[in-house]
Design a protein around this motif. Sequence first.
Motif, PDB file in Angstrom:
ATOM      1  N   ILE A  78       0.843  -1.202   0.000  1.00  0.00           N
ATOM      2  CA  ILE A  78       0.000   0.000   0.000  1.00  0.00           C
ATOM      3  C   ILE A  78       0.881   1.256   0.000  1.00  0.00           C
ATOM      4  O   ILE A  78       0.596   2.235  -0.692  1.00  0.00           O
ATOM      5  CB  ILE A  78      -0.951  -0.018   1.219  1.00  0.00           C
ATOM      6  CG1 ILE A  78      -1.982  -1.151   1.050  1.00  0.00           C
ATOM      7  CG2 ILE A  78      -1.655   1.318   1.391  1.00  0.00           C
ATOM      8  CD1 ILE A  78      -2.738  -1.502   2.310  1.00  0.00           C
ATOM      9  N   THR A  84      -6.549  -5.248   5.456  1.00  0.00           N
ATOM     10  CA  THR A  84      -6.304  -4.298   4.360  1.00  0.00           C
ATOM     11  C   THR A  84      -7.066  -3.007   4.599  1.00  0.00           C
ATOM     12  O   THR A  84      -6.518  -1.908   4.458  1.00  0.00           O
ATOM     13  CB  THR A  84      -6.739  -4.907   3.001  1.00  0.00           C
ATOM     14  OG1 THR A  84      -6.059  -6.143   2.799  1.00  0.00           O
ATOM     15  CG2 THR A  84      -6.434  -3.975   1.851  1.00  0.00           C
ATOM     16  N   MET A 123      -5.409   0.761   5.181  1.00  0.00           N
ATOM     17  CA  MET A 123      -5.751   1.863   4.270  1.00  0.00           C
ATOM     18  C   MET A 123      -6.445   3.002   5.002  1.00  0.00           C
ATOM     19  O   MET A 123      -6.167   4.181   4.751  1.00  0.00           O
ATOM     20  CB  MET A 123      -6.634   1.343   3.129  1.00  0.00           C
ATOM     21  CG  MET A 123      -5.875   0.486   2.131  1.00  0.00           C
ATOM     22  SD  MET A 123      -6.926  -0.069   0.775  1.00  0.00           S
ATOM     23  CE  MET A 123      -5.699  -0.737  -0.355  1.00  0.00           C
ATOM     24  N   LEU A 164      -1.333   5.771  -1.933  1.00  0.00           N
ATOM     25  CA  LEU A 164      -2.463   5.224  -1.170  1.00  0.00           C
ATOM     26  C   LEU A 164      -3.692   5.083  -2.065  1.00  0.00           C
ATOM     27  O   LEU A 164      -4.366   4.043  -2.057  1.00  0.00           O
ATOM     28  CB  LEU A 164      -2.767   6.143   0.024  1.00  0.00           C
ATOM     29  CG  LEU A 164      -4.027   5.794   0.829  1.00  0.00           C
ATOM     30  CD1 LEU A 164      -3.930   4.393   1.416  1.00  0.00           C
ATOM     31  CD2 LEU A 164      -4.264   6.825   1.934  1.00  0.00           C
ATOM     32  N   ILE A 218      -5.856   1.870  -3.173  1.00  0.00           N
ATOM     33  CA  ILE A 218      -7.308   1.752  -2.936  1.00  0.00           C
ATOM     34  C   ILE A 218      -8.018   1.387  -4.245  1.00  0.00           C
ATOM     35  O   ILE A 218      -8.895   0.518  -4.273  1.00  0.00           O
ATOM     36  CB  ILE A 218      -7.866   3.070  -2.348  1.00  0.00           C
ATOM     37  CG1 ILE A 218      -7.345   3.271  -0.920  1.00  0.00           C
ATOM     38  CG2 ILE A 218      -9.397   3.066  -2.359  1.00  0.00           C
ATOM     39  CD1 ILE A 218      -7.628   4.650  -0.336  1.00  0.00           C
TER      40      ILE A 218
END
Length: 887
Positions: free
Chosen positions: A413, A464, A468, A489, A493
């Motif tokens: 991520i 996850t 995030m 990021l 996503i």
Amino acid sequence: MSIQQQAAQLLDFSQKFDVTLLDNVVACGLGGAVQGPEQQVCQRVLTQLKDHPDAWTRVDMILEFSTSQSTKFYALGILQDVIKSRWKALSREQCEGIKTYIVGLIIKLSSDSSTLTNELLYLNKLNAILVQIVKHEWPRNWPTFIGDIVGASKTNESLCQNNLAILKILSEEIFDFSAGVMTQNKAKHLKDTMCDDFPQIFELCTFVMHNSQSVSLVHETLETLQRFITWMPLGYIFRTKLVPTLIYKFLNVPEFRNVTLRCLTEVASITFAKEDEESAELFCTLFSLTLSQLKQMLPLTTNIKEAYKNGRDAEQAFILNLSMFLCTFLKVHGTLLEAKSGMHDHLLEALHFLVLISEVEEKEIFKICLEYWSTLTFELYLEKPFPGDPSQQQLSRRPLYYPVLSKVRLIMISNMAKPEEVVVVENEAGEVVRETMVDTDAVSLYKTMRATLVYLTHLDWYDTERIMTEKLESQVNGSEWSWKNLNRLCWAIGSISGATVEENEKRFLVTVIKELLGMVEMKRGKDNKAIIASNIMYIVGQYPRFLRAHWKFLKTVVKKLFEFMHELHDGVQDMACDTFIKIAQKCRRHFVFIQVGETEPYIREILKTISSIICDLQPQQVHTFYEAVGYMISAQTDSLMIEPLIEKYFELPNSVWDSIIQQATKDVTVLQGRETAKQLSNILKTNIAGCGAIGHAYVTQLGRIYLDMLNVYKVLSENISTAISTHGEQAAKQPQLVAMRAVKQDVLRLISTWISKSHDHKMVLDNFIPPFLDAVLADYHRNVPSAREPLVLSALATTINHLGECITGSVPVIFDAVFECTLEMINKDFQEFPEHRTNFFNMLQAVTEHCFPAFLQMPPMQFKLIMDSIIWAFKHTMRNVAETGLN
């Protein structure tokens, strides 16, 4: 005497060979000492000398008396060519003479350590030549080669070092590069002979490793061993002291640790049968011993990211080699470590090392680690791809990896690569700019990272989501705020769309969009707002399932995109248009049917306000917008409903088109204006975009402009041809003519696009093909060659491919107009008119596949000409043309 006359003396083999003269000619021809005609003369003489069948007889004299390194390499090139192509034609006496001379020269140069270092490049070339000789002579004519080279190695350390380099090259030539270079039987024979003689080589390597104090010799020995490990019998690895020697004697020595780690990586890549318990135990021992040494050299608490950043080249190479060793061993033997509970601690320690290495800011190292993480997560996902399926038992592999996988999620991520869709990025100067080039390496990296993160998300959605959400919160509160961090990021996503159930996705996405919209309001500065806006658009475009399920949100998103289309910050409008077309493709039906709470389909509202939406867009952005709306209209299957939509859709471009046509009706010279041509081209490109999206139903719009469009084509073509005939071919580059040609090309693209989308062949043949052929063929035939449009041939190929045998009757007419005149343009060489050339043979291929009976009705002379042209295609150096001809 001129340089030309002097150089020519070198080709006279009846005279004594002048090495000094050759040095001068090489300096002139290859060294760049002299430019111009003299250099070309020298280059020509050198080529002729190299091609002379007796040139190799002068090599020994050149090597002995030349004072130029370039001349010596030139001479070795002559000898190398003879060995490669004429060795079998030489007498046995000549072969032995060459072999003895090269061996003697190598021994002379490599027996002294200072010469070995100073003449390394020259010696490497001699080594390569000796290996080429060995491949011809060994074992039949030189059965004692291995014994000779091993025996000689024991007399002198620097000679031994060079001999090991020769054995290394020989191993590579036989085991790595033999495919396609030598026959399978010969390659197998050499491999078997090498294996039979290997005990002598292994004994030499072992002797050196245990007794030599020379760093360079030991290093060369380890490098040579690295090449041997891939094919040496397993017994030499595990039934000797090789592995303990590598681990305990060399791995912790800075000078040798990199090459030692590469040797251990080669060992780690060796596979064995599952039922072979003894080998399994040996590999487990190898791993535990290596890891114990590694922990002493690099404690588990080390910040490897910082150590790499501040390390010297050799230390950075060690991190790279460590990643290779760990990834190779875990990929090949990971399940072996899982199966033995006593090895679990070692496995987790190795994974911890890999996590730390994955944080290193070096793309090549990251890609090595990523490949392993991708393979591991895919395997773990496959064990139980369907959550809650009672037929799948809970397996034991996943819990072992859960703590590590959470760290891997964070790394993926935090470091997500840039997807190709994103066009607003931060450049090296820290400015927000539009990305115009697609970085294929970055896109490939993104796809691998996306797949890995998707598997990680399937394995644990909530982890996850937690990572995030926490990282997004850090962006909002400013603790981790930066353009780079926000971009990565949001790319992450966007990459996990569809990786969880719809309910989870909805909850998560609403939170993300809400936070990002809040950031737009909160942040100051156009650059900051542009970055956040581009990320919002990217994310919503990646979640079509959510958009389809929530009409009000979809409508809000589209309205927001329309707002962004007025934002003049660089790249934002492109991003808005690209996101709009993505949404239009994936949610098209929702725009043409009445949704809950609406009084009419939303497409009507878009069409009513189309002029105000696109007023700030650039032409290419308008084309993207029209293509997107075209996809929406294509979802309407009712012909009574679709026609008024198409009429409204093209209302704006049609009004400009009608105005130009009316002016041209009164004064045809209007069409000669550059601005008029640009307007026409822009309108046609808008039509092409709409046609490609709508498909066959576009016929209502095409019928409205078709005949006017063909008339414009004819007028512009006459203008172009007249200008080129009057002012010569250079006139074709004038801006006015370039603009006119663009209009012609757009006409052809529009027609071929629609024909390829149409599904009523009879209507196309009856109503559209006759005027098309009438306008295009006669114009192409009478034009001067440089004014002939290659897209005519492309459009004809598309038409024939799509309509098939239905158009067979028109093929003779097409051939009469385009065949001979095009053939005259391309039959003089293989380079001129490349587009005409490619499209011409594509058209021939289309006729051959779909309308072959048309050939049988042609006069014999024309048929022969067609066959000759196909044979002409075979001879082309342009690969696509040659392949088309063969097909």
